[in-house]
Design a protein around this motif. Structure first.
Motif, PDB file in Angstrom:
ATOM      1  N   LYS A  73      -1.367  -5.069   5.460  1.00 19.44           N
ATOM      2  CA  LYS A  73      -0.080  -3.443   4.873  1.00 19.44           C
ATOM      3  C   LYS A  73       1.350  -3.626   5.836  1.00 19.44           C
ATOM      4  CE  LYS A  73      -1.644   1.040   5.088  1.00 19.44           C
ATOM      5  NZ  LYS A  73      -2.490   1.947   5.832  1.00 19.44           N
ATOM      6  N   ASN A  76       2.654  -7.073   4.084  1.00 19.10           N
ATOM      7  CA  ASN A  76       3.267  -6.791   2.530  1.00 19.10           C
ATOM      8  C   ASN A  76       3.539  -5.183   3.035  1.00 19.10           C
ATOM      9  OD1 ASN A  76       1.240  -8.728   1.050  1.00 19.10           O
ATOM     10  ND2 ASN A  76       0.014  -8.288   3.084  1.00 19.10           N
ATOM     11  N   THR A  77       4.969  -5.689   2.715  1.00 23.85           N
ATOM     12  CA  THR A  77       6.096  -4.328   2.863  1.00 23.85           C
ATOM     13  C   THR A  77       6.143  -3.711   1.170  1.00 23.85           C
ATOM     14  OG1 THR A  77       7.841  -5.440   2.944  1.00 23.85           O
ATOM     15  CG2 THR A  77       6.895  -4.867   5.317  1.00 23.85           C
ATOM     16  N   ASP A  78       5.530  -4.715   0.304  1.00 22.82           N
ATOM     17  CA  ASP A  78       6.297  -3.904  -1.029  1.00 22.82           C
ATOM     18  C   ASP A  78       4.810  -3.501  -2.111  1.00 22.82           C
ATOM     19  OD1 ASP A  78       4.778  -6.248  -0.911  1.00 22.82           O
ATOM     20  OD2 ASP A  78       6.204  -7.347  -2.833  1.00 22.82           O
ATOM     21  N   LEU A  79       4.634  -3.171  -0.964  1.00 18.58           N
ATOM     22  CA  LEU A  79       2.936  -2.075  -1.851  1.00 18.58           C
ATOM     23  C   LEU A  79       2.947  -0.872  -2.846  1.00 18.58           C
ATOM     24  CD1 LEU A  79       0.225  -2.877   1.441  1.00 18.58           C
ATOM     25  CD2 LEU A  79       0.041  -4.420  -0.854  1.00 18.58           C
ATOM     26  N   GLN A  80       2.117  -0.722  -3.872  1.00 14.84           N
ATOM     27  CA  GLN A  80       2.442   0.085  -4.684  1.00 14.84           C
ATOM     28  C   GLN A  80       1.465   1.352  -4.058  1.00 14.84           C
ATOM     29  OE1 GLN A  80       0.995  -1.037  -8.829  1.00 14.84           O
ATOM     30  NE2 GLN A  80       1.370  -2.736  -8.290  1.00 14.84           N
ATOM     31  N   ASP A  81       2.230   2.382  -4.207  1.00 18.20           N
ATOM     32  CA  ASP A  81       1.334   3.586  -3.796  1.00 18.20           C
ATOM     33  C   ASP A  81       0.077   3.946  -4.087  1.00 18.20           C
ATOM     34  OD1 ASP A  81       3.687   4.322  -3.363  1.00 18.20           O
ATOM     35  OD2 ASP A  81       3.763   6.044  -4.636  1.00 18.20           O
ATOM     36  N   GLU A  83      -1.686   0.803  -4.886  1.00 19.13           N
ATOM     37  CA  GLU A  83      -2.716  -0.164  -3.300  1.00 19.13           C
ATOM     38  C   GLU A  83      -2.662   0.830  -1.803  1.00 19.13           C
ATOM     39  OE1 GLU A  83      -3.006  -4.730  -3.174  1.00 19.13           O
ATOM     40  OE2 GLU A  83      -1.136  -3.889  -3.789  1.00 19.13           O
TER      41      GLU A  83
END
Length: 435
Positions: A73, A76-81, A83
């Motif tokens: 996490k 990977n700072t651009d994760l979808q809600d 995910e």
């Protein structure tokens, strides 16, 4: 999102985490070291995938002991809600031992023999992958909860019902290794254990007039048996009976006890033999923590001597002794807090011996973070409330009684004499026909 889409999205997220482990330079290096520690050389892709699951969900890295999912996490700072929601659910996964009750079109109905609870599990893959699994078999598998549903992450082993005793031994070993697996997913069980711990704590203080008692391994079993007998029949043991089982070692020293290295196959039998069967003599502290239960701690008095003696270097193995208590995941943070409260110079000596500069909070966070994050009862207290442990102990006891009966000399027993097996019947109406 449909059920099929949800299952596919979960599977895709798990695959991304696996690829992350294999592509991130630092984590990949640690994973390779993990494989080396397991003596795994040149594994194929299926074997790698099988080993990635326990690695991802059990490994802790960095001084802060971050999980693989936490590191994923962070990087990977651009994760979808959606995910992030799945990652949160995956972080709550747990491995346990289940008995198959029903095979469903989309999963299984399983009974967790460790925490004594039923689960309906949804499979992330097609059920024809599990064609050989039938009711009454046992599964060692990892599952995780999400929105009031449970999903199957992996099955690491399928065991026939014929091998029930072996799977029960494995389950008990798992309870001893991680007592929290019994109650983390079962609030009813947790409440039961909390009440048991409180009740036993009162009984321990009544029995020994305090919450700790120190003796040697040659007598520790006797004191524990006196306590167990008091818990069962409510009759306080004589003070003289307790005193005759309290002994001191000639000199306090820390060393490796080879008898602790029992193999998985005979650990139940070795446990029944107790500490007195060990060839070496060493001190043991029997401590009752009011929150977490009963702890039997080898070399506890030796540890105390390090803080009671003017020159701690006179205690043989002093550094290894301190490291053992700090690094041992069976010694809770509460025991360290107890020592810090008991000995004003506890922290100064620990820092001096280890060449560190910890505050107490830092020391506990580094060595005992699991105990700070959740309530972990002592394995002995949890075993007291375990049905499978009770069943296994009854079976072992029956086997011992049967062994004793087979060694009875019946040659001089008269027809009308009481049967030596102890049934209360006459010999002619009991074991005479068998002999």
């Amino acid at each position: 999102m449909s059920v099929i889409e949800k299952l596919a999205f979960i599977s895709d997220t798990v695959t991304k985490i696996m690829n992350f482990v294999l592509s991130d330079d630092e984590i990949k290096q640690d994973f390779n070291e993990y494989l080396s520690a397991l003596s795994v050389k040149n594994p194929d892709s299926n074997r790698v995938n099988a080993l990635l699951i326990p690695y991802i969900f059990e490994r802790r890295l960095t001084p802060e002991r971050k999980s693989i999912i936490q590191l994923y996490k962070e990087k990977n700072t651009d994760l979808q809600d959606s995910e992030i929601e799945i990652l949160s659910a995956l972080s709550k996964s747990f491995s346990s031992v289940f008995e198959v009750k029903r095979v469903l079109s989309n999963g299984f109905e399983l009974y967790n023999i460790i925490n004594e609870r039923m689960y309906k599990i949804l499979s992330l893959v097609k059920m024809n992958n599990f064609r050989g699994i039938t009711p009454a078999q046992f599964l060692i598998c990892r599952i995780f909860p999400m929105k009031d549903e449970y999903y199957l992450l992996e099955i690491s082993n399928v065991v026939s019902s014929i091998n029930k005793d072996e799977i029960y031994k494995y389950a008990i070993a798992k309870i001893i290794e991680k007592p929290e697996v019994v109650y983390e997913q079962n609030p009813r069980k947790k409440a039961q254990i909390e009440k048991l711990v409180a009740d036993l704590g009162n009984k321990f203080i009544e029995c020994f007039n305090g919450d700790e008692i120190i003796t040697t391994n040659q007598y520790a079993d006797n004191l524990i048996n006196l306590f167990n007998a008091y818990c069962e029949d409510g009759i306080l043991p004589d003070k003289s009976e307790i005193e005759k089982n309290i002994h001191q070692v000639e000199n306090n020293r820390f060393f490796t006890v080879s008898d602790f290295q029992n193999s998985y196959s005979d650990f139940m039998e070795k446990s029944m033999e107790g500490f007195s069967s060990h060839s070496s003599t060493y001190d043991i502290g029997i401590i009752y923590d009011k929150e977490l239960g009963l702890f039997v701690l080898p070399f506890y008095q030796t540890l105390c001597k390090i803080f009671e003696t003017a020159d701690y270097k006179t205690v043989q193995g002093y550094k290894d002794c301190i490291k053992n208590f700090l690094e041992n995941d069976k010694v809770p943070a509460n025991i360290i807090k107890r020592l810090a409260s008991k000995y004003p110079d506890f922290l100064d000596r620990v820092n001096e011996i280890l060449s560190t500069s910890y505050t107490l909070d830092e020391l506990l966070k580094f060595y005992k973070s699991d105990f700070l994050e959740k309530k972990i009862f002592s394995s002995s207290s949890v075993l007291y409330s375990s049905k499978i442990f009770e069943q296994m102990m009854n079976k072992v006891q029956q086997n011992e009684e049967l062994k004793e009966k087979t060694n009875i000399d019946y040659s001089k027993v008269g027809r009308n004499d009481p049967c030596p097996c102890g049934s209360g019947k006459k010999y002619k109406k009991c074991c005479m026909l068998k002999n």
